[in-house]
Design an enzyme around this catalytic site. Structure first.
Site, PDB file in Angstrom:
ATOM      1  N   ASP A  11      -7.506   4.965   6.193  1.00 31.34           N
ATOM      2  CA  ASP A  11      -6.887   6.102   6.187  1.00 31.34           C
ATOM      3  C   ASP A  11      -5.696   6.801   6.366  1.00 31.34           C
ATOM      4  O   ASP A  11      -6.053   6.804   7.262  1.00 31.34           O
ATOM      5  CB  ASP A  11      -7.708   7.367   5.097  1.00 31.34           C
ATOM      6  CG  ASP A  11      -7.581   7.879   3.335  1.00 31.34           C
ATOM      7  OD1 ASP A  11      -6.695   7.420   2.903  1.00 31.34           O
ATOM      8  OD2 ASP A  11      -8.125   8.775   4.040  1.00 31.34           O
ATOM      9  N   SER A  12      -4.658   7.054   5.196  1.00 35.13           N
ATOM     10  CA  SER A  12      -4.280   8.363   5.453  1.00 35.13           C
ATOM     11  C   SER A  12      -4.734   9.268   6.407  1.00 35.13           C
ATOM     12  O   SER A  12      -3.962  10.143   7.293  1.00 35.13           O
ATOM     13  CB  SER A  12      -3.045   9.164   4.690  1.00 35.13           C
ATOM     14  OG  SER A  12      -3.751   9.512   3.925  1.00 35.13           O
ATOM     15  N   TYR A  43       0.167  10.688   2.251  1.00 33.45           N
ATOM     16  CA  TYR A  43       0.932   9.678   2.100  1.00 33.45           C
ATOM     17  C   TYR A  43       1.468   9.780   1.322  1.00 33.45           C
ATOM     18  O   TYR A  43       2.685   8.973   0.244  1.00 33.45           O
ATOM     19  CB  TYR A  43       0.062   8.075   2.849  1.00 33.45           C
ATOM     20  CG  TYR A  43       0.481   7.635   4.234  1.00 33.45           C
ATOM     21  CD1 TYR A  43       0.051   8.208   4.872  1.00 33.45           C
ATOM     22  CD2 TYR A  43      -0.174   6.541   4.264  1.00 33.45           C
ATOM     23  CE1 TYR A  43       0.543   7.640   5.749  1.00 33.45           C
ATOM     24  CE2 TYR A  43      -0.177   5.676   5.270  1.00 33.45           C
ATOM     25  CZ  TYR A  43      -0.399   6.158   6.640  1.00 33.45           C
ATOM     26  OH  TYR A  43      -0.277   6.252   7.881  1.00 33.45           O
ATOM     27  N   CYS A  74      -7.161   3.507   0.552  1.00 32.31           N
ATOM     28  CA  CYS A  74      -6.376   4.457   0.788  1.00 32.31           C
ATOM     29  C   CYS A  74      -5.780   4.247  -0.624  1.00 32.31           C
ATOM     30  O   CYS A  74      -4.875   2.542  -0.041  1.00 32.31           O
ATOM     31  CB  CYS A  74      -4.989   5.111   1.491  1.00 32.31           C
ATOM     32  SG  CYS A  74      -4.290   5.918   1.824  1.00 32.31           S
ATOM     33  N   ASN A  75      -5.836   4.622  -1.375  1.00 33.25           N
ATOM     34  CA  ASN A  75      -5.031   3.794  -2.677  1.00 33.25           C
ATOM     35  C   ASN A  75      -3.431   3.529  -2.725  1.00 33.25           C
ATOM     36  O   ASN A  75      -2.570   2.447  -2.964  1.00 33.25           O
ATOM     37  CB  ASN A  75      -5.391   4.728  -4.019  1.00 33.25           C
ATOM     38  CG  ASN A  75      -7.186   4.529  -4.091  1.00 33.25           C
ATOM     39  OD1 ASN A  75      -7.277   3.316  -5.578  1.00 33.25           O
ATOM     40  ND2 ASN A  75      -8.081   5.666  -3.763  1.00 33.25           N
ATOM     41  N   THR A  76      -3.606   4.661  -2.367  1.00 30.76           N
ATOM     42  CA  THR A  76      -1.538   4.888  -2.142  1.00 30.76           C
ATOM     43  C   THR A  76      -1.000   3.669  -0.691  1.00 30.76           C
ATOM     44  O   THR A  76      -0.659   2.860  -0.987  1.00 30.76           O
ATOM     45  CB  THR A  76      -1.334   5.940  -1.111  1.00 30.76           C
ATOM     46  OG1 THR A  76      -1.749   7.812  -1.880  1.00 30.76           O
ATOM     47  CG2 THR A  76       0.031   6.857  -1.170  1.00 30.76           C
ATOM     48  N   GLU A 161      -7.556  18.239   3.044  1.00 31.61           N
ATOM     49  CA  GLU A 161      -7.240  17.652   4.326  1.00 31.61           C
ATOM     50  C   GLU A 161      -7.218  19.081   5.294  1.00 31.61           C
ATOM     51  O   GLU A 161      -7.372  19.322   6.322  1.00 31.61           O
ATOM     52  CB  GLU A 161      -6.049  17.309   4.241  1.00 31.61           C
ATOM     53  CG  GLU A 161      -5.796  15.725   4.829  1.00 31.61           C
ATOM     54  CD  GLU A 161      -6.236  14.329   5.174  1.00 31.61           C
ATOM     55  OE1 GLU A 161      -6.352  15.323   6.465  1.00 31.61           O
ATOM     56  OE2 GLU A 161      -7.206  14.085   5.372  1.00 31.61           O
ATOM     57  N   CYS A 195      -8.010   7.880  -6.047  1.00 27.97           N
ATOM     58  CA  CYS A 195      -7.626   8.746  -4.049  1.00 27.97           C
ATOM     59  C   CYS A 195      -8.980   9.132  -4.002  1.00 27.97           C
ATOM     60  O   CYS A 195      -9.443   9.558  -4.353  1.00 27.97           O
ATOM     61  CB  CYS A 195      -7.162   9.846  -4.824  1.00 27.97           C
ATOM     62  SG  CYS A 195      -6.080  10.518  -2.865  1.00 27.97           S
ATOM     63  N   THR A 196      -8.857   8.184  -2.247  1.00 28.55           N
ATOM     64  CA  THR A 196     -10.111   8.366  -2.319  1.00 28.55           C
ATOM     65  C   THR A 196     -10.730   9.660  -1.402  1.00 28.55           C
ATOM     66  O   THR A 196     -11.458  10.260  -0.807  1.00 28.55           O
ATOM     67  CB  THR A 196     -10.470   7.120  -0.477  1.00 28.55           C
ATOM     68  OG1 THR A 196      -9.386   7.316   0.408  1.00 28.55           O
ATOM     69  CG2 THR A 196     -10.224   5.643  -0.891  1.00 28.55           C
ATOM     70  N   HIS A 197      -9.395  11.247  -1.303  1.00 33.68           N
ATOM     71  CA  HIS A 197     -10.071  12.006  -0.940  1.00 33.68           C
ATOM     72  C   HIS A 197     -10.906  12.992  -2.179  1.00 33.68           C
ATOM     73  O   HIS A 197     -11.927  13.785  -1.970  1.00 33.68           O
ATOM     74  CB  HIS A 197      -8.893  13.216  -0.778  1.00 33.68           C
ATOM     75  CG  HIS A 197      -8.405  12.784   0.750  1.00 33.68           C
ATOM     76  ND1 HIS A 197      -7.667  11.009   1.164  1.00 33.68           N
ATOM     77  CD2 HIS A 197      -7.510  13.319   1.424  1.00 33.68           C
ATOM     78  CE1 HIS A 197      -6.876  11.065   2.102  1.00 33.68           C
ATOM     79  NE2 HIS A 197      -7.054  12.299   2.588  1.00 33.68           N
TER      80      HIS A 197
HETATM   81  N1  DGL Z   1      -6.637   9.075   0.658  1.00 41.78           N
HETATM   82  C1  DGL Z   1      -5.679   7.766   0.032  1.00 41.78           C
HETATM   83  C2  DGL Z   1      -5.647   7.682  -1.545  1.00 41.78           C
HETATM   84  O1  DGL Z   1      -6.345   7.539  -1.627  1.00 41.78           O
HETATM   85  C3  DGL Z   1      -4.768   9.683  -0.074  1.00 41.78           C
HETATM   86  C4  DGL Z   1      -3.848  10.455   0.709  1.00 41.78           C
HETATM   87  C5  DGL Z   1      -2.556  10.797   1.192  1.00 41.78           C
HETATM   88  O2  DGL Z   1      -1.924  11.404   0.099  1.00 41.78           O
HETATM   89  O3  DGL Z   1      -2.355  10.928   2.221  1.00 41.78           O
HETATM   90  O4  DGL Z   1      -4.706   7.489  -2.152  1.00 41.78           O
END
Ligand code: DGL
Length: 276
Positions: A11-12, A43, A74-76, A161, A195-197
């Site tokens: 992940d990012s 990201y 990470c979805n992005t 973050e 988004c995994t966050h």
């Molecule tokens: N966790 C990432 C996702 O699922 C995104 C985070 C990012 O913007 O870095 O999209």
């Protein structure tokens, strides 16, 4: 043939830990290597080229570390880099390497949640602009009428973050985006945290979501999908090592990763810093 490969999870930043936690619970006993590119997160606001370059570097690093199977948690990265990595880069690494994303398992699970087909997708700007969820839904359910409302939430990842998920600032931005999405379609009965966050903001999200609306997190869906994948692909599964070890790598401060990551995992975490 020796079973000596851990499963790579990328992940990012910290968000992918919400996926790792579920995978390790669903598939205990395997070895996992987690890599968070905390130095270059987020990201979600970056271009295709940059997300692809960073993700490819991370995947290459995980391959170097002995992984043959990497999950883009990470979805992005799944939206902007997965397809190119699968089509352009994997052939260079050989037929025994696999990279999987998180979007398809989430879309496959939708019919189990929605009753009226009105879906809200909350994600980073990058995921929303890529239209990956819309495309995947159209591909998997041709001719079916889903009404999908997308909402980009660019402040949410930086809040997580920076360990600000419980702050008044987080409450403000969560309310802002949830209200905007529901104004666009008050009929939404299923909201995907794409988004995994975002599971880290779950308490704040639940305060704004009306009763009767289902909030979907991806961790369990991805974990169940990976279990099924390994059952379908014994040629991959037989290479996976099973000592029950989890190693953590970050591109930023180890001390910060251990503190924040440990809270995500509800376990002591000892990371190592690496360069990509
Ligand atoms: N966790 C990432 C996702 O699922 C995104 C985070 C990012 O913007 O870095 O999209």
């Amino acid at each position: 043939m020796e079973a000596d490969c851990p499963i790579g999870v990328f992940d990012s930043g910290y968000g992918g830990l919400t996926i790792l936690k579920n995978i390790a619970r669903e598939l205990p006993g395997y070895d996992y290597v987690y890599l968070g590119d905390n130095a270059r997160t987020p990201y979600g606001t970056r271009s295709y080229d940059v997300v692809y370059k960073y993700t490819r570097q991370a995947v290459e690093k995980l391959f170097e570390m002995g992984c043959r199977l990497v999950i883009l948690a990470c979805n992005t990265a799944s939206a902007k880099a997965l397809r190119t990595i699968q089509q352009v880069d994997l052939p260079r690494f050989g037929p025994d390497r696999r990279v999987l994303g998180v979007i398809r398992p989430s879309v496959e699970a939708l019919p189990g949640f929605t009753r009226n087909g009105h879906i809200g997708i909350m994600a980073t700007r990058g995921t929303i602009v890529s239209r990956s969820y819309l495309l995947e839904i159209a591909k998997l359910y041709p001719g079916e009428t889903f009404r999908v409302t997308q909402e980009a939430c660019p402040m949410w990842v930086p809040l997580v973050e920076n360990d600000e998920q419980d702050s008044a600032g987080a409450a403000f931005f969560v309310q802002q985006h949830v209200s905007r999405m529901l104004r666009e379609d008050p009929g939404i009965d299923t909201v995907v945290l794409a988004c995994t966050h975002y599971p880290l903001l779950r308490a704040q999200i639940d305060r704004c979501i009306p009763a009767g609306v289902t909030v979907v997190e991806q961790g369990e869906l991805v974990a169940r999908s990976l279990r099924a994948y390994l059952q379908r692909h014994p040629e991959i599964e037989r290479h996976l090592s099973r000592r029950g070890l989890v190693s953590y790598y970050t591109t930023e401060s180890e001390e910060m990763f251990d503190r924040v990551g440990g809270r995500f995992m509800q376990l002591p975490v000892r990371s190592k810093r690496i360069e990509l």
